[in-house]
Design an enzyme around this catalytic site. Structure first.
Site, PDB file in Angstrom:
ATOM      1  N   ASP A 196       1.848   1.042   2.220  1.00 47.52           N
ATOM      2  CA  ASP A 196       0.962  -0.077   1.871  1.00 47.52           C
ATOM      3  C   ASP A 196      -0.145  -0.130   2.904  1.00 47.52           C
ATOM      4  O   ASP A 196      -0.207   0.725   3.809  1.00 47.52           O
ATOM      5  CB  ASP A 196       1.742  -1.402   1.802  1.00 47.52           C
ATOM      6  CG  ASP A 196       1.159  -2.333   0.744  1.00 47.52           C
ATOM      7  OD1 ASP A 196      -0.035  -2.642   0.860  1.00 47.52           O
ATOM      8  OD2 ASP A 196       1.880  -2.729  -0.183  1.00 47.52           O
ATOM      9  N   HIS A 284      -3.697  -0.772  -2.347  1.00 53.12           N
ATOM     10  CA  HIS A 284      -2.708  -0.876  -1.261  1.00 53.12           C
ATOM     11  C   HIS A 284      -2.631   0.415  -0.441  1.00 53.12           C
ATOM     12  O   HIS A 284      -1.553   0.819  -0.005  1.00 53.12           O
ATOM     13  CB  HIS A 284      -1.317  -1.220  -1.833  1.00 53.12           C
ATOM     14  CG  HIS A 284      -1.221  -2.617  -2.345  1.00 53.12           C
ATOM     15  ND1 HIS A 284      -0.860  -3.661  -1.545  1.00 53.12           N
ATOM     16  CD2 HIS A 284      -1.469  -3.147  -3.568  1.00 53.12           C
ATOM     17  CE1 HIS A 284      -0.872  -4.792  -2.270  1.00 53.12           C
ATOM     18  NE2 HIS A 284      -1.246  -4.501  -3.498  1.00 53.12           N
ATOM     19  N   GLU A 344      -2.522  -4.770  -8.177  1.00 52.66           N
ATOM     20  CA  GLU A 344      -3.538  -5.431  -7.369  1.00 52.66           C
ATOM     21  C   GLU A 344      -4.650  -4.485  -6.905  1.00 52.66           C
ATOM     22  O   GLU A 344      -4.834  -4.256  -5.709  1.00 52.66           O
ATOM     23  CB  GLU A 344      -2.869  -6.094  -6.157  1.00 52.66           C
ATOM     24  CG  GLU A 344      -1.835  -7.131  -6.576  1.00 52.66           C
ATOM     25  CD  GLU A 344      -1.193  -7.841  -5.408  1.00 52.66           C
ATOM     26  OE1 GLU A 344      -0.947  -9.040  -5.514  1.00 52.66           O
ATOM     27  OE2 GLU A 344      -0.911  -7.191  -4.373  1.00 52.66           O
TER      28      GLU A 344
HETATM   29  C1  ACM Z   1       3.441  -7.021  -6.152  1.00 52.54           C
HETATM   30  O1  ACM Z   1       4.106  -8.009  -5.783  1.00 52.54           O
HETATM   31  N1  ACM Z   1       2.191  -6.871  -5.736  1.00 52.54           N
HETATM   32  C2  ACM Z   1       3.997  -6.023  -7.036  1.00 52.54           C
END
Ligand code: ACM
Length: 760
Positions: A196, A284, A344
């Site tokens: 991440d 991410h 996201e």
């Molecule tokens: C997430 O909680 N962004 C999958």
């Protein structure tokens, strides 16, 4: 005839008796079919394990190791034996690959399965029937197991736990411990969120900078928040083993070498747990982009409005990089499933990129979600070419996706996403934030909600139900800087999830709560830093007219309760609340439960105020319902609504958010009266996501303000019969809301305030 009826009655009674006996065995998950019978079987060091030739070598060894841990000696293993034995049988007629039968009678224990996973689950069932002290190595001369018959198989194939090892890092040893606990409760998938923005945690030989640079960071805002909270709660102290000094800087991080991870995968496989790696992309990816800036469309690496900037799906170099990484990942993880993330994504830079414009034109890609789908679909073809299946977070369906990808649903506020995925033909794994994000702090309702969670959404029926292959709890680690805190977040919630997924029915909730109480001794022996059971009936804001009596029914016998009156955090050196405490002055208590091994439960702040009854308001011309003002705006606190002009007003029959409220962020103000049926001290329970403040008779009764996930707070007010002024302010910051108001009076069970009480 009468005799037949009597016999039938006796038989039914016996059935009920056997069922209730079965439910008191310390088993979680509850087996699908379990009957108790008379007698028992005694395991001693002379008992023999009979193992079918060519089958179950590892599971036999694990059974023998388990028993030897208590007996101090391994049992003899034979392939045929006629004396007192534990016999393992290969039974190809057991169709569920994880199913098993277990029969215990006075002369023998018989375990049968068609596959090793079934035998393994049977061994874990036996483990739960053994005394908890075996877990800490206590020695026994014998084990007496009750006679019974179990025929068991899971309802769902995916019974998962997820752990984010990027935001905070967890050692291989901890992951082993985590796997042990999953195995104890028959969970079978561990999803590791390996990368991440905050850290890259797996060695990739082709791109060494991913871990040389990407695995380390200076302390970030989450670390600082944890350090602050550690002052009151040592579980928030950052595990020191992950802090290093390099080039005069203090860095946090760590990573798993491929060798370490392969060993962990093998360790999990022996417990029939599949480890699913997630390399989250295209978003991410900040840790990777810092090390390899060519990955973005414009070479920049920064945060956008909501999320960080993603890698660029319009350059071949990106695909080359991603495929090289996943090739190494597939060498480490034999799992059929590989997770690509896909959540996201801030796609705004893609729109500005000449490479993306050209690609979209060439490929006929109509918009940015479709461009993300182009990336995911291409990666899926790569996964499939290697014999693997792609899993992605539910955003992957936004731009259209092939029906062979597996969708992991998480966005509680997009309830149609799993339905849409199922209609598209995709398999779905359910992990919605509410109630399955175990990084959200647990409260007294969490276990109930998990146990009653529908893995198959109500809108789904028939053949489509099969596409819902299971569920999983996710543990995001931004605020989990230590193994202790991870334990606390996972346990005991995981036991509720395990039983829900194994049985897919909620009828046994009552018996589950009793069986859960029986688990704590085992968790103590395993040194699990679990969250203690909630103390029942706690009220944050208490009101009394003469005196109040605080008496708490302890959920566990060996629990003790200590409190302070000076605002300090209670320890076992504070005042002990024995039977009850009489309170007759206005004061505040801080109170917590403790176990003999030092485990501390959540801290309760209880405020007591001496008050007089508030007289009712006179108004003879009221109408039903409350007046409600609706503000389409973003508020961090309810007070920010004051002085604003409402976008609309309407009459609300009750404390619900009407379906006409569509804005992602909004505020509501409910105003009017509450018609109190009799004099009394009323408790109000306000659950909200995000914030809310309740004022009754112009007194702040519950303050549950601020932006937060669903949480309940409660308070009391002493009210005379009749109309009392009522004001409730509620805000939702975005991402789905919850709003509930309950009341109780004189210790009654909290129930929703009836609509007929509201007037304006
Ligand atoms: C997430 O909680 N962004 C999958």
């Amino acid at each position: 005839m009468r005799k037949t009826i009597l016999l039938l009655f006796a038989f039914l009674l016996l059935l009920v008796y056997c069922k209730s006996m079965a439910q008191t065995l310390p088993l979680i998950p509850l087996p699908t079919h379990l009957t108790m019978s008379e007698g028992n079987f005694t395991i001693t060091e002379n008992t023999v394990i009979v193992k079918p030739k060519g089958y179950f070598a590892s599971e036999t060894q694990q059974l023998n190791n388990l028993l030897a841990k208590g007996l101090g000696k391994k049992l003899r293993e034979e392939s045929t034996f006629s004396g007192m034995a534990i016999q393992l049988i290969h039974d190809a007629s057991i169709t569920n690959v994880e199913g098993y039968t277990l029969e215990i009678n006075a002369s023998k224990i018989t375990i049968a399965a068609s596959e090793p996973a079934g035998i393994f689950h049977a061994v874990e069932t036996i483990r739960q029937l053994l005394p908890p002290a075996i877990e800490r190595g206590a020695k026994f001369k014998k084990f007496v197991l009750p006679a019974l018959k179990i025929n068991d198989a899971p309802a769902f194939a995916w019974r998962g736990m997820h752990l984010d090892v990027s935001r905070h890092f967890f050692s291989i040893d901890y992951l082993k411990t985590f796997l042990d606990r999953m195995a104890l409760y028959k969970m079978n998938k561990l999803h590791l969120h390996l990368t991440d923005d905050e850290g890259w945690r797996i060695e990739i030989k082709k791109y060494p900078k991913l871990t040389e640079q990407g695995a380390w960071r200076v302390f970030d805002k989450n670390d600082s928040a944890c350090m602050k909270r550690a002052k009151d709660n040592p579980d928030f102290a950052i595990d020191k083993e992950h802090i290093i000094q390099r080039d005069g800087k203090t860095l946090y991080g760590g990573f798993y070498t491929q060798t370490e991870m392969k060993a962990l995968v093998a360790y999990a496989a022996a417990k029939h747990i599949d480890i699913i790696p997630e390399i989250d992309m295209p978003g991410h990816m900040m840790a990777a982009i810092t090390a390899y800036p060519f990955l973005t469309c414009n070479g920049e690496n920064k945060r956008g409005e909501l999320f960080t900037k993603p890698i660029c799906p319009c350059n071949e170099t990106t695909f080359e990089f991603a495929e090289n990484i996943f090739s190494e990942i597939m060498d480490i993880f034999p799992s059929k499933f590989i997770h690509i993330g896909g959540d996201e994504v801030d796609r705004s830079d893609w729109a500005k990129s000449a490479a993306c414009k050209a690609l979209m034109e060439r490929e006929g890609i109509k918009d940015l979600p479709a461009l993300q789908s182009y990336f995911i679909n291409r990666m899926e073809r790569f996964f499939n070419s290697k014999g693997r299946k792609l899993i992605g977070w539910d955003e992957i369906i936004e731009g259209g996706i092939s029906n062979t990808a597996i969708v992991m649903y998480w966005r509680t506020w997009v309830p149609e996403a799993p339905i849409k995925a199922a209609k598209n033909g995709n398999q779905v794994i359910m992990t919605p934030g509410e109630p399955l994000y175990f990084d959200n702090p647990a409260d007294q309702y969490s276990i109930y909600k998990i146990y009653h969670f529908n893995t198959i959404p109500k809108a789904i029926s028939g053949e489509q139900t099969k596409q819902f292959i299971g569920a999983q709890a996710n543990i995001w680690a931004e605020n989990i800087p230590s193994e202790k805190r991870a334990d606390y977040m996972a346990m005991p919630r995981m036991t509720a999830l395990a039983e829900m997924l194994w049985t897919n029915q909620a009828d046994e909730y009552e018996s589950y709560t009793k069986r859960l109480l029986l688990q704590y001794k085992r968790l103590d022996a395993l040194h699990v830093n679990y969250r203690l059971p909630d103390l029942p009936g706690m009220i944050n804001e208490n009101v009394f007219t003469d005196a109040d009596t605080l008496a708490i029914k302890k959920p566990l016998d060996d629990m003790r309760i200590f409190y302070t009156t000076d605002g300090s955090i209670p320890t076992t050196k504070a005042n002990e609340l024995k039977k009850y405490l009489i309170i007759n002055t206005t004061q505040s208590l801080k109170l917590a439960a403790f176990m003999p091994n030092g485990l501390r439960g959540d801290i309760y702040q209880l405020n007591f105020k001496k008050k007089s009854y508030i007289e009712a308001v006179q108004n003879t011309s009221t109408k039903p319902g409350l007046l409600c003002s609706y503000y389409k705006d973003f508020f961090k606190k309810v007070g920010f609504m004051n002085g604003k002009t409402a976008d609309s007003t309407f009459t609300a029959e009750n404390i619900i958010v009407p379906s006409t409220v569509k804005a992602p962020s909004f505020g509501l103000q409910y105003r009017g009266y509450i018609d109190i049926p009799a004099d009394g001290i009323y408790s109000f329970y306000l659950t909200c996501d995000d914030g809310g403040i309740l004022r009754i008779a112009n007194e702040e009764t519950v303050n549950n303000d601020g932006l937060h996930s669903a949480a309940e707070k409660n308070g009391q007010v002493a009210l005379r019969k009749g109309l009392q002024s009522f004001a409730l302010d509620f805000i939702e910051g975005g991402g789905g809301f919850t709003l509930k108001l309950k009341y109780s009076v004189n210790g009654s069970t909290p129930t929703e305030v009836p609509s007929s009480w509201f007037k304006n």
